[in-house]
Design a protein around this motif. Structure first.
Motif, PDB file in Angstrom:
ATOM      1  N   LYS A   1       2.271  16.530  -6.079  1.00 16.61           N
ATOM      2  CA  LYS A   1       2.234  16.899  -4.420  1.00 16.61           C
ATOM      3  C   LYS A   1       1.024  17.573  -3.352  1.00 16.61           C
ATOM      4  O   LYS A   1       0.632  17.080  -2.325  1.00 16.61           O
ATOM      5  N   ASN A   2       0.531  18.549  -3.961  1.00 19.32           N
ATOM      6  CA  ASN A   2      -0.667  19.166  -3.151  1.00 19.32           C
ATOM      7  C   ASN A   2      -2.398  19.148  -3.820  1.00 19.32           C
ATOM      8  O   ASN A   2      -2.698  19.750  -3.293  1.00 19.32           O
ATOM      9  N   SER A   3      -2.214  18.110  -4.403  1.00 18.47           N
ATOM     10  CA  SER A   3      -3.286  17.433  -4.916  1.00 18.47           C
ATOM     11  C   SER A   3      -3.538  16.113  -4.300  1.00 18.47           C
ATOM     12  O   SER A   3      -3.020  14.874  -4.597  1.00 18.47           O
ATOM     13  N   GLU A   4      -4.715  15.826  -2.622  1.00 15.95           N
ATOM     14  CA  GLU A   4      -4.325  14.211  -2.176  1.00 15.95           C
ATOM     15  C   GLU A   4      -5.691  13.895  -2.892  1.00 15.95           C
ATOM     16  O   GLU A   4      -6.220  14.029  -3.481  1.00 15.95           O
ATOM     17  N   ASP A   5      -4.457  12.496  -3.260  1.00 16.05           N
ATOM     18  CA  ASP A   5      -5.980  11.017  -3.354  1.00 16.05           C
ATOM     19  C   ASP A   5      -5.918  10.838  -5.200  1.00 16.05           C
ATOM     20  O   ASP A   5      -7.184  11.577  -5.779  1.00 16.05           O
ATOM     21  N   SER A   6      -5.041  12.096  -6.015  1.00 17.60           N
ATOM     22  CA  SER A   6      -4.992  12.516  -7.152  1.00 17.60           C
ATOM     23  C   SER A   6      -5.073  11.469  -8.240  1.00 17.60           C
ATOM     24  O   SER A   6      -5.669  11.718  -9.421  1.00 17.60           O
ATOM     25  N   GLY A   7      -4.641  10.492  -7.641  1.00 16.77           N
ATOM     26  CA  GLY A   7      -4.748   9.575  -9.093  1.00 16.77           C
ATOM     27  C   GLY A   7      -3.631   9.520 -10.001  1.00 16.77           C
ATOM     28  O   GLY A   7      -3.856   8.599 -10.864  1.00 16.77           O
ATOM     29  N   VAL A   8      -2.366  10.598 -10.172  1.00  6.97           N
ATOM     30  CA  VAL A   8      -1.967  11.140 -10.905  1.00  6.97           C
ATOM     31  C   VAL A   8      -0.254  10.422 -10.580  1.00  6.97           C
ATOM     32  O   VAL A   8      -0.265  10.603  -9.486  1.00  6.97           O
TER      33      VAL A   8
END
Length: 292
Positions: free
Chosen positions: A203-210
């Protein structure tokens, strides 16, 4: 007479030194009283959001919020953090690097032999993190084993024990971020950790791709691995642990009070302990079977 007087004086001096050594030095002050007198206590944390982490130079997280609330109730205003890798927390505690562990640590029999756990603060479930679109129907670690994909787990975390019991070879990582990085770079296909941690990271990692799987309770030999996390103390700090438990009970027993403290970190009433599982049971490994 002089010899007798000298002997008596020597005895008195020896007694005085003995009494001073037994009760007159600061080193004999209990951990709780020392914390109250100094107005501060140090806690070890492992940088695992949302349990305990550092942001903007400040110690934050659900475990930290509970620590601040309970220690304040005990008369200790200042909670200072010492950042330590998860697998080094108990050794650091026993080496007196800090006074307690505030990291949402799972209560496990082997850990209970090394340190003293407070009452449960969080009930745990596990989840799996993969690259987006690569979950491929995996719902638990049995599926991970069946597919033969590369699994990463955090050193010292309960998921590492699950994998070992299931015969799954794992890539060990030091922090949750390391696990996420292993997935995004392709060094691992799956990262297993507590559901609340993985959901927070995604939720808190933008554009994490996970993406993160639904949470689950892993079974080992037909036994659901019901988990709970707690604050940890040195084995001889019984007074501190017991007073902590009294303060904790006031919060955990009241749903609103509990959510007021930990709700901002993504915790819900589902994570609030209901008393069905105790620290004593978890330390003894007395978990209910799937049939009970």
């Amino acid at each position: 007479m002089k010899l007798k007087g000298l002997a008596a004086a020597t005895s008195i001096l020896a007694l005085t030194l003995t009494l001073g050594a037994c009760g007159g030095s600061d080193s004999d002050e209990s951990a709780l009283q020392k914390a109250i007198d100094e107005g501060k206590i140090s806690v070890g944390f492992a940088g695992e959001a949302p349990y305990s982490f550092e942001e903007g130079g400040e110690l934050q997280g659900a475990s930290v919020a509970l620590a601040k609330a309970v220690f304040k109730e005990l008369g200790v205003e200042d909670v200072e953090g010492v950042n330590t890798e998860f697998g080094s927390l108990i050794p650091g505690l026993n080496a007196d690097r800090f006074d307690a562990i505030s990291a949402g640590m799972s209560i496990l029999p082997d850990r209970c032999e090394q340190a003293s756990f407070g009452d449960p603060e969080f009930m745990y479930t596990t989840a799996l993190m993969t690259k987006e679109g690569k979950l491929d129907g995996m719902k638990n670690l049995d599926d991970v084993k069946e597919k033969g994909v590369k699994l990463a787990t955090m050193t010292g975390a309960i998921e590492s024990d699950y994998a070992k019991d299931l015969g799954i070879k794992t890539q060990q990582v030091g922090t949750p971020q390391d696990g996420m990085d292993a997935v995004t770079t392709g060094r691992a296909d799956v990262f297993a950790l507590t559901a609340i941690s993985l959901n927070w990271m995604a939720k808190n990692s933008e554009d994490s791709g996970v993406e993160v799987s639904d949470s689950f309770v892993q079974e080992i030999d037909g036994v659901p691995q019901v988990g709970a996390g707690a604050t940890v103390f040195r084995s001889d700090d019984e007074e501190l642990r017991d007073e902590w438990n009294k303060g904790l009970e006031k919060i955990v027993s009241d749903e609103k009070a509990y959510l007021d403290v930990v709700g901002d970190y993504g915790f819900t009433k589902e994570e609030r302990p209901d008393g069905s599982i105790t620290t004593d049971q978890l330390c003894k490994g007395e978990l209910p079977t799937a049939d009970s």
